[in-house]
Write a protein that holds these residues in place. Structure first.
Motif, PDB file in Angstrom:
ATOM      1  N   SER A 278      46.476  29.628  38.253  1.00  0.00           N
ATOM      2  CA  SER A 278      45.379  29.336  39.187  1.00  0.00           C
ATOM      3  C   SER A 278      45.911  29.451  40.611  1.00  0.00           C
ATOM      4  O   SER A 278      47.114  29.399  40.839  1.00  0.00           O
ATOM      5  N   ALA A 279      44.984  29.620  41.556  1.00  0.00           N
ATOM      6  CA  ALA A 279      45.398  29.798  42.950  1.00  0.00           C
ATOM      7  C   ALA A 279      44.369  29.177  43.882  1.00  0.00           C
ATOM      8  O   ALA A 279      43.204  28.991  43.527  1.00  0.00           O
TER       9      ALA A 279
ATOM     10  N   VAL B 296      42.896  29.696  47.789  1.00  0.00           N
ATOM     11  CA  VAL B 296      42.834  30.536  48.987  1.00  0.00           C
ATOM     12  C   VAL B 296      42.792  29.614  50.199  1.00  0.00           C
ATOM     13  O   VAL B 296      41.866  28.817  50.358  1.00  0.00           O
TER      14      VAL B 296
ATOM     15  N   VAL C  73      34.878  34.560  48.925  1.00  0.00           N
ATOM     16  CA  VAL C  73      35.604  33.980  47.793  1.00  0.00           C
ATOM     17  C   VAL C  73      34.641  33.477  46.728  1.00  0.00           C
ATOM     18  O   VAL C  73      34.830  33.703  45.529  1.00  0.00           O
TER      19      VAL C  73
ATOM     20  N   TYR D 195      35.297  35.860  43.875  1.00  0.00           N
ATOM     21  CA  TYR D 195      36.387  35.203  43.156  1.00  0.00           C
ATOM     22  C   TYR D 195      36.028  33.740  42.882  1.00  0.00           C
ATOM     23  O   TYR D 195      36.695  32.827  43.376  1.00  0.00           O
TER      24      TYR D 195
ATOM     25  N   GLN E   3      36.537  31.887  40.484  1.00  0.00           N
ATOM     26  CA  GLN E   3      37.544  31.116  39.757  1.00  0.00           C
ATOM     27  C   GLN E   3      38.590  30.505  40.685  1.00  0.00           C
ATOM     28  O   GLN E   3      39.375  29.656  40.267  1.00  0.00           O
ATOM     29  N   LEU E   4      38.598  30.922  41.959  1.00  0.00           N
ATOM     30  CA  LEU E   4      39.588  30.428  42.913  1.00  0.00           C
ATOM     31  C   LEU E   4      39.009  29.320  43.780  1.00  0.00           C
ATOM     32  O   LEU E   4      37.813  29.325  44.095  1.00  0.00           O
ATOM     33  N   SER E   5      39.850  28.399  44.170  1.00  0.00           N
ATOM     34  CA  SER E   5      39.460  27.349  45.110  1.00  0.00           C
ATOM     35  C   SER E   5      39.648  27.858  46.534  1.00  0.00           C
ATOM     36  O   SER E   5      40.477  28.745  46.780  1.00  0.00           O
ATOM     37  N   TYR E   6      38.901  27.294  47.459  1.00  0.00           N
ATOM     38  CA  TYR E   6      38.973  27.747  48.855  1.00  0.00           C
ATOM     39  C   TYR E   6      39.129  26.546  49.785  1.00  0.00           C
ATOM     40  O   TYR E   6      38.449  25.531  49.636  1.00  0.00           O
TER      41      TYR E   6
END
Length: 272
Positions: free
Chosen positions: A16-17, A19, A42, A46, A48-51
């Motif tokens: 997981s990542a 941003v 995002v 995307y 699935q990514l946290s911001y």
């Protein structure tokens, strides 16, 4: 399936990542709306990514400005001047006592630094310190930097010119895992030219999602700062001799930290 034993197996290291965007709109009007633009991108492409978007002026908040040795670092700098004392004074003042916002303090800080080279150094050190703090707060094991091969070549020459040759392995290394506790710095795009990135963005139709960078060296004359002069030199040389950037980058990748470095002692400004 036949597996070649000599071939390294690829392992998914990042399940997981997050941003992370540092909002610099307080310093640069051209960056207004960048946080909202990146957040929308995002979420739509995307999900699935946290911001996370963090205003740069938060460097004066208690979450970031918490190093008790900050002022001592400046006092011990040989040839220190009023600029050093001024940043310490700003950091120690409370917002309640001065009746000014953190945004105004950030503007005042950079407005009182005369040389563009000093501005650029402090600007980068603040951003990097914030990235480290956010990574530890979010319990991230890695920080992925978007440095291209072109940027790495410029950084290497400018760092040496600034007298920071000793820290080159940490500043431009592919994987830096010895400098910072519990956080590893990775630069996965260090072998890609800036032009290659631009062409990739154009061919894949994602150039409209790119936020144009703007800092103290943008649109300035080459002699306005050491980094700006280095950039003009490297880019101009690479135009006629295309192997320039790759040669410098390969040289930088071979450098290793000195064996006598004491990792228990860190600079309060650059965290190195």
């Amino acid at each position: 399936m036949i597996v070649n034993p000599t071939e390294k197996r690829k392992i998914a290291m990042v399940p997981s990542a997050v941003v992370c965007h540092l909002d610099e709109s307080t310093l640069f009007e051209q960056q207004k709306g960048s946080a909202e633009k990146l957040e929308a991108m995002v979420k739509s492409k995307y999900p699935q990514l946290s911001y996370i978007s963090q205003p740069m002026e938060d460097i004066f908040s208690k979450d970031f400005y918490s190093n008790p040795n900050f002022d001592k670092c400046f006092k011990n700098v040989p040839g220190g001047n009023s600029e050093h004392e001024y940043i310490v004074q700003l950091g120690q003042e409370s917002t309640e006592s001065t009746q000014i916002t953190n945004g105004e303090r950030l503007k005042t800080l950079f407005n009182n630094i005369n040389k563009n080279t000093a501005k650029e150094d402090l600007y980068w050190n603040i951003k990097f310190a914030m990235l480290l703090t956010i990574a530890k707060r979010e319990q991230c094991d890695y920080i992925f930097m978007a440095d291209s091969s072109t940027r790495q070549a410029i950084k290497m020459i400018s760092k040496i010119s600034n007298g920071r040759g000793y820290s080159i392995p940490m500043d431009v290394g592919m994987e830096v895992d010895s400098c910072f506790k519990d956080v590893v710095i990775l630069r996965p795009m260090k072998d890609m030219l800036a032009k290659e990135m631009g062409i990739y963005n154009r061919l894949h139709g994602i150039d409209h999602d790119v936020t144009t960078p703007f800092n103290f060296g943008t649109y300035n004359a080459p002699k306005s700062s050491i980094e700006r002069l280095t950039e003009d030199f490297i880019v101009g040389l690479d135009r006629d001799f295309p192997s320039t950037v790759s040669t410098i980058s390969r040289t930088a990748s071979k450098l290793t930290p000195h064996s006598n470095i004491d990792y228990s002692k860190k600079c309060a400004i650059c965290q190195m």
